[in-house]
Design a protein around this motif. Sequence first.
Motif, PDB file in Angstrom:
ATOM      1  N   ARG A  12       0.832  -1.200   0.000  1.00 20.81           N
ATOM      2  CA  ARG A  12       0.000   0.000   0.000  1.00 20.81           C
ATOM      3  C   ARG A  12       0.868   1.252   0.000  1.00 20.81           C
ATOM      4  O   ARG A  12       1.750   1.397   0.836  1.00 20.81           O
ATOM      5  CB  ARG A  12      -0.916  -0.009   1.220  1.00 20.81           C
ATOM      6  CG  ARG A  12      -1.817   1.218   1.351  1.00 20.81           C
ATOM      7  CD  ARG A  12      -2.842   1.010   2.444  1.00 20.81           C
ATOM      8  NE  ARG A  12      -2.218   0.731   3.721  1.00 20.81           N
ATOM      9  CZ  ARG A  12      -1.829   1.668   4.600  1.00 20.81           C
ATOM     10  NH1 ARG A  12      -2.004   2.954   4.302  1.00 20.81           N
ATOM     11  NH2 ARG A  12      -1.287   1.337   5.741  1.00 20.81           N
ATOM     12  N   PRO A  13       0.636   2.180  -0.943  1.00 19.98           N
ATOM     13  CA  PRO A  13       1.397   3.440  -0.936  1.00 19.98           C
ATOM     14  C   PRO A  13       1.020   4.274   0.281  1.00 19.98           C
ATOM     15  O   PRO A  13      -0.144   4.590   0.502  1.00 19.98           O
ATOM     16  CB  PRO A  13       0.978   4.135  -2.240  1.00 19.98           C
ATOM     17  CG  PRO A  13       0.355   3.063  -3.076  1.00 19.98           C
ATOM     18  CD  PRO A  13      -0.261   2.098  -2.109  1.00 19.98           C
ATOM     19  N   ALA A  14       2.011   4.640   1.083  1.00 21.74           N
ATOM     20  CA  ALA A  14       1.762   5.459   2.273  1.00 21.74           C
ATOM     21  C   ALA A  14       3.078   6.046   2.746  1.00 21.74           C
ATOM     22  O   ALA A  14       4.133   5.420   2.627  1.00 21.74           O
ATOM     23  CB  ALA A  14       1.122   4.621   3.382  1.00 21.74           C
ATOM     24  N   GLY A  15       3.002   7.262   3.285  1.00 23.60           N
ATOM     25  CA  GLY A  15       4.193   7.851   3.863  1.00 23.60           C
ATOM     26  C   GLY A  15       4.681   9.074   3.118  1.00 23.60           C
ATOM     27  O   GLY A  15       4.227   9.375   2.010  1.00 23.60           O
ATOM     28  N   SER A  50       7.215  11.793   1.075  1.00 21.58           N
ATOM     29  CA  SER A  50       7.976  11.661  -0.160  1.00 21.58           C
ATOM     30  C   SER A  50       9.467  11.556   0.132  1.00 21.58           C
ATOM     31  O   SER A  50       9.914  11.711   1.279  1.00 21.58           O
ATOM     32  CB  SER A  50       7.715  12.861  -1.070  1.00 21.58           C
ATOM     33  OG  SER A  50       8.260  14.035  -0.496  1.00 21.58           O
ATOM     34  N   THR A  97       9.856  -3.932   4.395  1.00 19.30           N
ATOM     35  CA  THR A  97       8.668  -3.422   3.714  1.00 19.30           C
ATOM     36  C   THR A  97       7.712  -4.570   3.387  1.00 19.30           C
ATOM     37  O   THR A  97       6.487  -4.390   3.423  1.00 19.30           O
ATOM     38  CB  THR A  97       9.061  -2.672   2.436  1.00 19.30           C
ATOM     39  OG1 THR A  97       9.958  -1.611   2.766  1.00 19.30           O
ATOM     40  CG2 THR A  97       7.848  -2.084   1.726  1.00 19.30           C
ATOM     41  N   ASP A 150       5.832  -5.072   6.564  1.00 17.60           N
ATOM     42  CA  ASP A 150       4.910  -3.969   6.859  1.00 17.60           C
ATOM     43  C   ASP A 150       3.735  -3.925   5.886  1.00 17.60           C
ATOM     44  O   ASP A 150       2.651  -3.441   6.232  1.00 17.60           O
ATOM     45  CB  ASP A 150       5.658  -2.637   6.793  1.00 17.60           C
ATOM     46  CG  ASP A 150       6.740  -2.530   7.857  1.00 17.60           C
ATOM     47  OD1 ASP A 150       6.634  -3.241   8.870  1.00 17.60           O
ATOM     48  OD2 ASP A 150       7.696  -1.740   7.656  1.00 17.60           O
ATOM     49  N   ARG A 151       3.970  -4.360   4.640  1.00 18.87           N
ATOM     50  CA  ARG A 151       2.944  -4.344   3.582  1.00 18.87           C
ATOM     51  C   ARG A 151       2.544  -2.928   3.166  1.00 18.87           C
ATOM     52  O   ARG A 151       1.469  -2.737   2.595  1.00 18.87           O
ATOM     53  CB  ARG A 151       1.699  -5.124   3.985  1.00 18.87           C
ATOM     54  CG  ARG A 151       1.895  -6.624   4.068  1.00 18.87           C
ATOM     55  CD  ARG A 151       2.322  -7.207   2.736  1.00 18.87           C
ATOM     56  NE  ARG A 151       2.236  -8.655   2.737  1.00 18.87           N
ATOM     57  CZ  ARG A 151       2.739  -9.455   1.813  1.00 18.87           C
ATOM     58  NH1 ARG A 151       3.389  -8.914   0.793  1.00 18.87           N
ATOM     59  NH2 ARG A 151       2.615 -10.758   1.882  1.00 18.87           N
ATOM     60  N   TYR A 152       3.355  -1.961   3.485  1.00 21.57           N
ATOM     61  CA  TYR A 152       3.128  -0.605   2.979  1.00 21.57           C
ATOM     62  C   TYR A 152       4.481   0.097   2.916  1.00 21.57           C
ATOM     63  O   TYR A 152       5.466  -0.334   3.529  1.00 21.57           O
ATOM     64  CB  TYR A 152       2.153   0.182   3.863  1.00 21.57           C
ATOM     65  CG  TYR A 152       2.724   0.619   5.193  1.00 21.57           C
ATOM     66  CD1 TYR A 152       3.380   1.851   5.319  1.00 21.57           C
ATOM     67  CD2 TYR A 152       2.614  -0.193   6.322  1.00 21.57           C
ATOM     68  CE1 TYR A 152       3.912   2.252   6.534  1.00 21.57           C
ATOM     69  CE2 TYR A 152       3.145   0.202   7.530  1.00 21.57           C
ATOM     70  CZ  TYR A 152       3.796   1.420   7.643  1.00 21.57           C
ATOM     71  OH  TYR A 152       4.320   1.811   8.845  1.00 21.57           O
ATOM     72  N   ASN A 196       6.437   4.141   1.364  1.00 26.09           N
ATOM     73  CA  ASN A 196       6.378   5.301   0.478  1.00 26.09           C
ATOM     74  C   ASN A 196       7.041   4.962  -0.856  1.00 26.09           C
ATOM     75  O   ASN A 196       7.449   3.818  -1.092  1.00 26.09           O
ATOM     76  CB  ASN A 196       7.012   6.526   1.145  1.00 26.09           C
ATOM     77  CG  ASN A 196       8.490   6.333   1.459  1.00 26.09           C
ATOM     78  OD1 ASN A 196       9.064   5.277   1.181  1.00 26.09           O
ATOM     79  ND2 ASN A 196       9.115   7.349   2.037  1.00 26.09           N
ATOM     80  N   ASN A 197       7.145   5.933  -1.703  1.00 21.92           N
ATOM     81  CA  ASN A 197       7.685   5.676  -3.043  1.00 21.92           C
ATOM     82  C   ASN A 197       9.081   5.045  -3.014  1.00 21.92           C
ATOM     83  O   ASN A 197       9.303   4.016  -3.674  1.00 21.92           O
ATOM     84  CB  ASN A 197       7.663   6.982  -3.846  1.00 21.92           C
ATOM     85  CG  ASN A 197       8.590   6.979  -5.034  1.00 21.92           C
ATOM     86  OD1 ASN A 197       9.591   7.697  -5.033  1.00 21.92           O
ATOM     87  ND2 ASN A 197       8.285   6.184  -6.046  1.00 21.92           N
ATOM     88  N   ARG A 235       8.857   1.237  -1.812  1.00 18.75           N
ATOM     89  CA  ARG A 235       8.267   0.307  -2.768  1.00 18.75           C
ATOM     90  C   ARG A 235       9.183   0.100  -3.978  1.00 18.75           C
ATOM     91  O   ARG A 235       9.251  -0.999  -4.527  1.00 18.75           O
ATOM     92  CB  ARG A 235       6.892   0.803  -3.212  1.00 18.75           C
ATOM     93  CG  ARG A 235       5.836   0.655  -2.118  1.00 18.75           C
ATOM     94  CD  ARG A 235       4.469   1.153  -2.516  1.00 18.75           C
ATOM     95  NE  ARG A 235       4.439   2.604  -2.623  1.00 18.75           N
ATOM     96  CZ  ARG A 235       4.249   3.265  -3.755  1.00 18.75           C
ATOM     97  NH1 ARG A 235       4.054   2.603  -4.875  1.00 18.75           N
ATOM     98  NH2 ARG A 235       4.246   4.583  -3.767  1.00 18.75           N
TER      99      ARG A 235
END
Length: 379
Positions: free
Chosen positions: A41-44, A46, A61, A64-66, A68-69, A72
């Motif tokens: 999931r995108p979150a956090g 930049s 990551t 955590d399954r999430y 930021n750019n 990921r």
Amino acid sequence: LLAATEDQPETEALSQQLTADLGSKTEKAIALRNWVAENLRPAGPSLISLPLSAITAADQTLIDRYGNNPDRMVVLYTLLQAAEFSPRFILSGALSLVPEAAEPLLAVPVRDAFDAVLIKVDIDGETVYLDGASQYAELGASAYDHRAMLDLSDGSTATIQVAPGKDDRSHATYEMSIDTQGEAGWSGTTLIQGTAFETFHNVYAEMTPENRRRHYLELVAGISQSAQAVSDLSTDYTSYPGKLAFSVHAPRYAVQDGDYLYFTVSSSVADLLKYRSNERTLPLSWKGYVDSLTEYNIVLPDGYEPVILPKSFSWQAPQGAGMVEVAVDYSELANAISIVQIADLRPALIPADDFPDIIEASRQLAHPDLQTILLKRKN
């Protein structure tokens, strides 16, 4: 970034699991890209909002399954490297596409000039930029096309150029036939490519049957209030470019008045150059690219010939910023009209002195005589 990809056994094992039964490099890259899009999931914040020490290792990551750019992209880089690709980290961002605006920012260190992590990788002979797009995107298309990039391997700057056919372009073809009573048969086909394909794929893949039915009714009504569908709505997003097609029958499409029939065709360039004011004191910034092609093939009823046709139009934008063209041709042998509307514009800084030329072109493009067709019964 590279430190976060080293010695990541869980991510490397996942890569082998996802690509074990796949043959081509393209299939493997799509599978890895899709897994990241569907499971992380995108979150956090930049890249420029955190210290570089905050970049998370790939295995963490995954837990955590999430992320930021950067997080990921670290996972995707590790997956690709484990699958025997040769990925490279690059940075890009939302710097202006207008050269006069971007060049000063590239000439000096600016912290927020490059705020997004991308991956550059060669796949089956094609250079691909992976930018965190969803599983619905076409591999090779990128929202960062034409944007400035910073190659982290050597510190050089360049411009991202996606492969031919993966750029943003719209192409629509409409076939029409008019009978002596003004009834029209109409079929349209639109090809969707570049970043628009992601939205097209997403919308129609997840649309419920009821919403699709209502959506089709709106499309049909947009042709004519009297139009009725004569085919199902065809939306092909399993191949690229995507294709949307449907056909309608419109009983009162052309207006009959004695020996005359008249009707209008929509223009894809009519609203292209509209502005709120007719005057400017400051330069005008064109910030994006426009690449569109619209074709009409109109078969006229037997015994009728055109007496008024849309005018052909050709215009070169100031500062070499592209062109707009409308070509109209009538074939007496086929008794058919061909209309081709082309817009090819690019970012530029237009001086205020050139603005009246744009306003005049806008006036001509929006004029009804660029869309009206009048037919007369032959003696």
